[in-house]
Design a protein around this motif. Structure first.
Motif, PDB file in Angstrom:
ATOM      1  N   SER A 268       0.841  -1.210   0.000  1.00 13.80           N
ATOM      2  CA  SER A 268       0.000   0.000   0.000  1.00 13.80           C
ATOM      3  C   SER A 268       0.864   1.244   0.000  1.00 13.80           C
ATOM      4  O   SER A 268       0.546   2.229  -0.688  1.00 13.80           O
ATOM      5  CB  SER A 268      -0.905   0.011   1.233  1.00 13.80           C
TER       6      SER A 268
ATOM      7  N   ASP B 138      -5.597  -1.326  -5.091  1.00 16.39           N
ATOM      8  CA  ASP B 138      -5.007  -1.838  -3.856  1.00 16.39           C
ATOM      9  C   ASP B 138      -5.985  -2.782  -3.157  1.00 16.39           C
ATOM     10  O   ASP B 138      -6.867  -2.336  -2.439  1.00 16.39           O
ATOM     11  CB  ASP B 138      -4.632  -0.679  -2.928  1.00 16.39           C
ATOM     12  N   GLU B 139      -5.822  -4.072  -3.385  1.00 11.19           N
ATOM     13  CA  GLU B 139      -6.701  -5.087  -2.789  1.00 11.19           C
ATOM     14  C   GLU B 139      -8.159  -4.651  -2.866  1.00 11.19           C
ATOM     15  O   GLU B 139      -8.886  -4.694  -1.886  1.00 11.19           O
ATOM     16  CB  GLU B 139      -6.312  -5.333  -1.319  1.00 11.19           C
TER      17      GLU B 139
ATOM     18  N   ALA C  18      -5.508   2.656   5.021  1.00  5.72           N
ATOM     19  CA  ALA C  18      -4.453   2.674   3.991  1.00  5.72           C
ATOM     20  C   ALA C  18      -4.109   1.255   3.589  1.00  5.72           C
ATOM     21  O   ALA C  18      -4.258   0.338   4.371  1.00  5.72           O
ATOM     22  CB  ALA C  18      -3.214   3.374   4.517  1.00  5.72           C
TER      23      ALA C  18
END
Ligand SMILES: Nc1ncnc2c1ncn2[C@@H]1O[C@H](COP(=O)(O)OP(=O)(O)O)[C@@H](O)[C@H]1O
Ligand SMILES: [Mg+2]
Lengths: 264, 300
Positions: A46, A173-174, B300
């Motif tokens: 990330s 991202d995932e 995040a």
């Protein structure tokens, strides 16, 4: 083309919680490549994507997108080149705004915004067409608030929003991790379809090694803020999850158990 | 019963507080930026307009200058937050406190009378209307113009970007929106509206006073929250109407409460009553928004 070289980033520098998240991370992604990214929890996946998009600033290293050095540019100045879909289905859209308002925001990604009406008639055909390709019936709900949609529907719309205007790279991202298996499969299928059709350059973080091998054209594994291996083409064909684990062990010379990688 | 003059007086003040509520709608609702600058920008608008008027300026130009002064004050608060990373609430308190000194400097004394001066209201008294109806008519026009402009702005590309900034800043940045600039612009517009309200208030009351800003934020919030209770703010237009209706209803309720002898209330109790009402009213939306924030927190 997007090229990151020797990115270094330490969180909490000079504190007891000092945490080097990127330790010389380098990766070049060519036009049209679809790279899947794997790595255990905390590997820096990330953080790497956030560094590419500008959400975090690297301490050193260089990020070049289409021959432009964007290393020091804030997120909003890179947005024209970098499109994103977040892991949290609620993060990529505004629930207080309607579907058409969300799409109208996205259609101007990275462009100047003026004082003309944001939701324009001439957008509607494009909005309806792309929404109907989702087969969720959203094309007739343009005026509905985003908050009325389910997580899967919102993630599907986030994907549309990210692909409404051209970008140099799409960062995922995932983006299926928070969805139930059936919805996750639907969103993944949609992802590969959009990437194929629009010939997008994409970087997709996934928690599933199996998925990482099944989709895309290239797979990289991150570990402790670095690329530990990078496979594509012939080398990647026919590879299985256990081969990946073997590769990783060989590279690092250490034992890893399947779980710690799968749960990343 | 309320006298006709008291009734019109309440509507007149309500319309002015409608402008304050527009400003607070931008800061508290659109940008999610708790801004207390208004307690300083309201008397700032009054002070600037009053001083320019007694120095012979055209009252509309003086009012325009008051708007610009309010916008500058708002921009300072926003810049303290965006550039110097000072917590938004604290940044606004700093500006508010600074404005107390600045307002005294501008006026040179704690209050300035405008009784014999030409104001924006003066030409309107030639109309065939009762004395107490004139400000209501003019302020309805001003409030409606502001409402339409605000509505068009919020529907524009820039306005939508501002709404996205407050609702989901991370998403807004990812869409290429300069969220810092949006906060500066929004808080400036917000305080510009409050400066306008201060300038009109001074002209209709016939004086500017350095203490006239005390509690403006709470009365504005009461108007906003009250209005939202009456008109569900499901669209921008409804939310803006809610501001005006809320402000008028609030002033009428206060006028009735003060008028009812049985309650034994006096004008100086107003801030206490308002504070209690706002506290009660915040409980409900407060619960709702804390629940909502659990779902919107970014990972995040
Ligand atoms: N904003 C932050 N502040 C401090 N540490 C962080 C922050 N973001 C990530 N980290 C740390 O950096 C490391 C890498 O995190 P991350 O990039 O989220 O890993 P991954 O996505 O691969 O699971 C982790 O040790 C994480 O705790
Ligand atoms: Mg992660």
């Amino acid at each position: 083309m997007i090229s990151a070289s020797d990115l270094r980033l330490t969180f909490g520098k000079g504190t007891p919680l000092e945490n080097p998240a990127l330790r010389g991370m380098s990766l070049t992604v060519n036009q049209g490549e679809f790279v899947t990214v794997i790595g255990s929890n905390g590997a820096g996946k990330s953080t790497f994507l956030n560094a590419l998009s500008g959400e975090v600033m690297v301490d050193s290293g260089e990020i070049i997108v289409d021959n432009v050095d964007v290393t020091r540019l804030p997120t909003h100045k890179r947005a024209g080149m970098v499109a994103r879909v977040f892991q949290d289905p609620l993060a990529g859209t505004c629930e207080a705004l309607s579907i058409e308002e969300n799409l109208s925001l996205a259609i101007k990604r990275g462009q100047r915004r003026g004082l003309t009406a944001a939701v324009k008639k001439q957008y509607m055909e494009q909005f309806r067409d792309s929404l109907s390709s989702l087969k969720l019936g959203l094309e007739s709900r343009l005026g509905d608030k985003m908050g009325l949609l389910s997580g899967g529907q919102r993630q599907a719309v986030s994907l549309l929003m990210a692909s409404l205007t051209p970008s140099s790279i799409l960062l995922l991202d995932e983006h299926t991790a928070a969805l139930d298996p059936k919805t996750a499969a639907f969103v993944l299928e949609l992802t590969t379809k959009i990437i194929d059709e629009q010939k997008l350059t994409a970087l997709m973080v996934t928690h599933s090694m199996k998925q990482a091998l099944e989709v895309g054209t290239r797979t990289v594994m991150l570990h402790q803020g670095q690329v530990v291996f990078d496979i594509q083409g012939k080398e990647r064909e026919g590879l299985e999850v256990k081969d990946l684990l073997g590769l990783f062990e060989k590279q690092r010379g250490l034992e890893v158990d399947d779980d710690s990688l799968l749960l990343g | 019963m309320l006298s006709e003059i008291a009734l019109y007086g309440a509507i007149e003040t309500g319309l002015i507080y409608g402008l304050v509520a527009f400003g607070i709608y931008i800061s508290f609702r659109v940008l999610d930026f708790p801004d207390l600058t208004v307690d300083g920008s309201f008397p700032l608008g009054a002070a600037v307009a009053a001083m320019l008027i007694i120095n012979g300026w055209n009252p509309w130009l003086a009012t325009g200058a008051a708007v610009l002064a309010g916008m500058a004050a708002g921009a300072v608060t926003a810049l303290l937050n965006v550039k110097l990373k000072i917590l938004n609430l604290l940044a606004s308190i700093l500006t508010m406190i600074a404005l107390y000194s600045i307002n005294l400097r501008i006026m040179g004394r704690p209050n300035v009378a405008l009784l014999s001066e030409e104001t924006v209201l003066t030409p309107w008294y030639d109309l065939d209307l009762a004395f107490h109806q004139v400000p209501v008519l003019l302020f309805i026009i001003v409030v409606m113009i502001c409402l339409v402009l605000m509505w068009r702005f919020m529907k524009s590309e820039t306005g939508l970007a501002m709404r996205a900034t407050g609702a989901n800043a991370r998403m807004a940045r990812a869409q290429g929106i300069a969220t810092g600039a949006m906060i500066v612009l929004g808080i400036a517009i917000s305080n510009g509206l409050v400066g306008l309200a201060g300038a009109l208030f001074a002209q209709s009351q016939g004086a500017a006073d350095v203490t006239m800003g005390v509690g403006v934020i709470i009365i504005g919030l009461a108007s906003l929250i009250g209005g939202e209770a009456v008109i569900t703010p499901s669209s921008v237009l409804r939310a803006l109407f809610a501001c005006v209706i809320g402000a008028i209803v609030y002033r009428l309720a206060i006028a009735f409460a003060l008028n009812a002898d049985v309650l034994g209330l006096q004008a100086q109790d107003l801030n206490l009553i308002t504070a209690i009402l706002v506290t009660l009213a915040i409980v409900l939306p407060g619960v709702r928004s804390s629940v909502a924030s659990k779902f919107t927190r970014n990972k995040a």
